[in-house]
Design an enzyme around this catalytic site. Structure first.
Site, mmCIF file in Angstrom:
data_model
loop_
_atom_site.group_PDB
_atom_site.id
_atom_site.type_symbol
_atom_site.label_atom_id
_atom_site.label_comp_id
_atom_site.label_asym_id
_atom_site.label_seq_id
_atom_site.Cartn_x
_atom_site.Cartn_y
_atom_site.Cartn_z
ATOM 1 N N ASP A 16 13.275 20.210 -29.132
ATOM 2 C CA ASP A 16 14.248 19.340 -28.471
ATOM 3 C C ASP A 16 13.567 18.302 -27.577
ATOM 4 O O ASP A 16 12.520 18.574 -26.998
ATOM 5 C CB ASP A 16 15.196 20.212 -27.629
ATOM 6 C CG ASP A 16 16.479 19.486 -27.265
ATOM 7 O OD1 ASP A 16 16.706 18.370 -27.759
ATOM 8 O OD2 ASP A 16 17.249 20.044 -26.463
ATOM 9 N N ARG A 29 15.153 5.885 -31.159
ATOM 10 C CA ARG A 29 15.142 7.355 -31.254
ATOM 11 C C ARG A 29 14.241 7.857 -32.384
ATOM 12 O O ARG A 29 13.579 8.882 -32.252
ATOM 13 C CB ARG A 29 16.566 7.890 -31.458
ATOM 14 C CG ARG A 29 17.497 7.667 -30.261
ATOM 15 C CD ARG A 29 18.874 8.259 -30.524
ATOM 16 N NE ARG A 29 18.802 9.696 -30.746
ATOM 17 C CZ ARG A 29 18.751 10.603 -29.773
ATOM 18 N NH1 ARG A 29 18.787 10.234 -28.509
ATOM 19 N NH2 ARG A 29 18.677 11.882 -30.065
ATOM 20 N N HIS A 33 11.371 10.907 -33.023
ATOM 21 C CA HIS A 33 11.285 11.909 -34.103
ATOM 22 C C HIS A 33 9.936 11.827 -34.802
ATOM 23 O O HIS A 33 9.377 12.835 -35.215
ATOM 24 C CB HIS A 33 12.416 11.706 -35.110
ATOM 25 C CG HIS A 33 13.773 11.961 -34.515
ATOM 26 N ND1 HIS A 33 14.045 13.083 -33.767
ATOM 27 C CD2 HIS A 33 14.920 11.245 -34.547
ATOM 28 C CE1 HIS A 33 15.319 13.036 -33.361
ATOM 29 N NE2 HIS A 33 15.867 11.930 -33.818
ATOM 30 N N SER A 61 20.306 20.322 -37.733
ATOM 31 C CA SER A 61 21.392 21.306 -37.672
ATOM 32 C C SER A 61 22.626 20.776 -38.395
ATOM 33 O O SER A 61 22.730 19.572 -38.678
ATOM 34 C CB SER A 61 21.746 21.607 -36.215
ATOM 35 O OG SER A 61 22.476 20.531 -35.656
ATOM 36 N N LEU A 127 0.431 31.699 -43.387
ATOM 37 C CA LEU A 127 1.599 31.406 -42.550
ATOM 38 C C LEU A 127 2.799 31.043 -43.415
ATOM 39 O O LEU A 127 2.690 30.231 -44.327
ATOM 40 C CB LEU A 127 1.285 30.210 -41.626
ATOM 41 C CG LEU A 127 2.471 29.673 -40.816
ATOM 42 C CD1 LEU A 127 2.857 30.618 -39.696
ATOM 43 C CD2 LEU A 127 2.167 28.289 -40.248
ATOM 44 N N LEU A 196 20.959 28.211 -27.284
ATOM 45 C CA LEU A 196 20.553 28.558 -28.641
ATOM 46 C C LEU A 196 21.092 27.538 -29.660
ATOM 47 O O LEU A 196 20.543 27.405 -30.763
ATOM 48 C CB LEU A 196 21.071 29.973 -28.952
ATOM 49 C CG LEU A 196 20.326 30.843 -29.934
ATOM 50 C CD1 LEU A 196 18.817 30.708 -29.843
ATOM 51 C CD2 LEU A 196 20.727 32.293 -29.768
HETATM 52 C C1 FPP Z 1 15.931 17.201 -31.230
HETATM 53 O O1 FPP Z 1 15.660 16.129 -30.331
HETATM 54 C C2 FPP Z 1 15.276 16.983 -32.494
HETATM 55 C C3 FPP Z 1 15.901 16.827 -33.694
HETATM 56 C C4 FPP Z 1 17.355 16.842 -33.846
HETATM 57 C C5 FPP Z 1 15.151 16.566 -34.917
HETATM 58 C C6 FPP Z 1 13.849 17.281 -35.061
HETATM 59 C C7 FPP Z 1 13.065 16.514 -36.000
HETATM 60 C C8 FPP Z 1 11.745 16.355 -35.968
HETATM 61 C C9 FPP Z 1 10.811 17.044 -35.056
HETATM 62 C C10 FPP Z 1 11.201 15.376 -36.944
HETATM 63 C C11 FPP Z 1 10.326 15.943 -37.935
HETATM 64 C C12 FPP Z 1 10.954 17.012 -38.739
HETATM 65 C C13 FPP Z 1 10.665 17.187 -40.012
HETATM 66 C C14 FPP Z 1 11.145 18.404 -40.718
HETATM 67 C C15 FPP Z 1 9.817 16.232 -40.721
HETATM 68 P P1 FPP Z 1 16.872 15.218 -29.850
HETATM 69 O O2 FPP Z 1 16.959 14.034 -30.746
HETATM 70 O O3 FPP Z 1 18.126 16.041 -29.767
HETATM 71 O O4 FPP Z 1 16.366 14.796 -28.426
HETATM 72 P P2 FPP Z 1 17.260 14.452 -27.159
HETATM 73 O O5 FPP Z 1 17.995 15.709 -26.802
HETATM 74 O O6 FPP Z 1 16.235 14.068 -26.148
HETATM 75 O O7 FPP Z 1 18.159 13.313 -27.556
#
Ligand code: FPP
Length: 242
Positions: A16, A29, A33, A61, A127, A196
């Site tokens: 997160d 954003r 990522h 999700s 793994l 969670l």
């Molecule tokens: C949460 O941060 C993160 C996600 C919803 C996406 C997770 C994705 C990655 C780590 C990219 C790479 C993944 C793969 C499988 C290649 P958020 O956007 O909710 O952050 P915030 O709460 O600060 O807005």
């Protein structure tokens, strides 16, 4: 220092804070990522080195569809980029990829990469890297119950089947279809949030939780090892007594 003989067998991570990391830098954003993907790459490697058997990451999700189209397509493009640049190395490192969730609805190019990763790594024994994609735990439990019901109707399970915890576990994404993944020993969430968020609800009944204020793109192997150390100092009783 962590005790190499008591490394958690299964670590699950809620990655997160990508959005806040980008915002702080006045970046889009998706740039967050992208940085998150790079952090994930490192954590996969160090998990192998430490001897973690299962690493599960919450990549997307069932609720993430509420985000803008740009952000969603950006995440799947990163997934494609990750597989294209990392699959050979994952395979050389004996990593086995599994997907938890209904990925049939994600963009076709991303499905192709996922299926290629599953196929390429299916005989690996190192793994196990479980990517939760279009995953939601309540939906997972509902799906399991419906599939048990279906299998009873179709005679795959006996008519007088008694539903047990063990049976439900078998029908979850973490169950038989993915080689019966053990419950997570340690669940990590970054960015200071302590929820969670519909992740591994059933499987986390006895998991230890570790939270850190670090935003996911800033999460390093050093911070990871620190949280494993925190875990190793916990007293796990599973409802029993010492
Ligand atoms: C949460 O941060 C993160 C996600 C919803 C996406 C997770 C994705 C990655 C780590 C990219 C790479 C993944 C793969 C499988 C290649 P958020 O956007 O909710 O952050 P915030 O709460 O600060 O807005």
């Amino acid at each position: 220092m962590i005790d190499r003989n008591r490394v958690p067998e299964h670590v699950a991570i809620i990655m997160d804070g990508n959005g806040r990391w980008a915002k702080k830098r006045l970046l889009p954003r998706v740039a967050g990522h992208n940085a998150g993907m790079l952090a994930m790459k490192e954590i996969v490697k160090v998990s192998s080195t430490l001897g973690v058997k299962h690493l599960t990451v919450y990549a997307f999700s069932t609720e993430n569809w509420k985000r803008t189209e740009d952000e969603i397509s950006g995440i799947f493009k990163l997934l494609i980029k990750y597989v294209d640049s990392e699959l050979d190395e994952l395979n050389e490192n004996n990593v086995k990829v599994r997907i938890l969730g209904d990925y049939s609805v994600i963009p076709k190019a991303a499905i192709d990469r996922l299926e290629k990763s599953l196929k390429t790594t299916c005989n690996n024994t190192g793994l196990q890297f479980n990517i939760a994609l279009n995953y939601g735990s309540r939906a997972e439990i509902v799906r399991a119950v419906n599939r048990i019901n279906r299998d009873v109707k179709e005679g795959i399970l006996p008519e007088d089947t008694e539903v047990t915890e063990e049976l439900i576990s078998r029908y979850l994404y973490t169950g038989e279809e993915n080689g019966n993944i053990p419950d997570p020993d340690l669940i990590i969430r970054t960015s200071g949030e302590e929820r969670l968020s519909n992740f591994l609800l059933w499987q986390s009944a006895y998991s230890e939780f570790a939270f850190t204020d670090v935003l996911w793109p800033d999460f390093t192997p050093t911070e990871y090892e620190r949280l494993i150390e925190v875990y190793q100092n916990r007293d796990r009783r599973f409802g029993g007594r010492k």
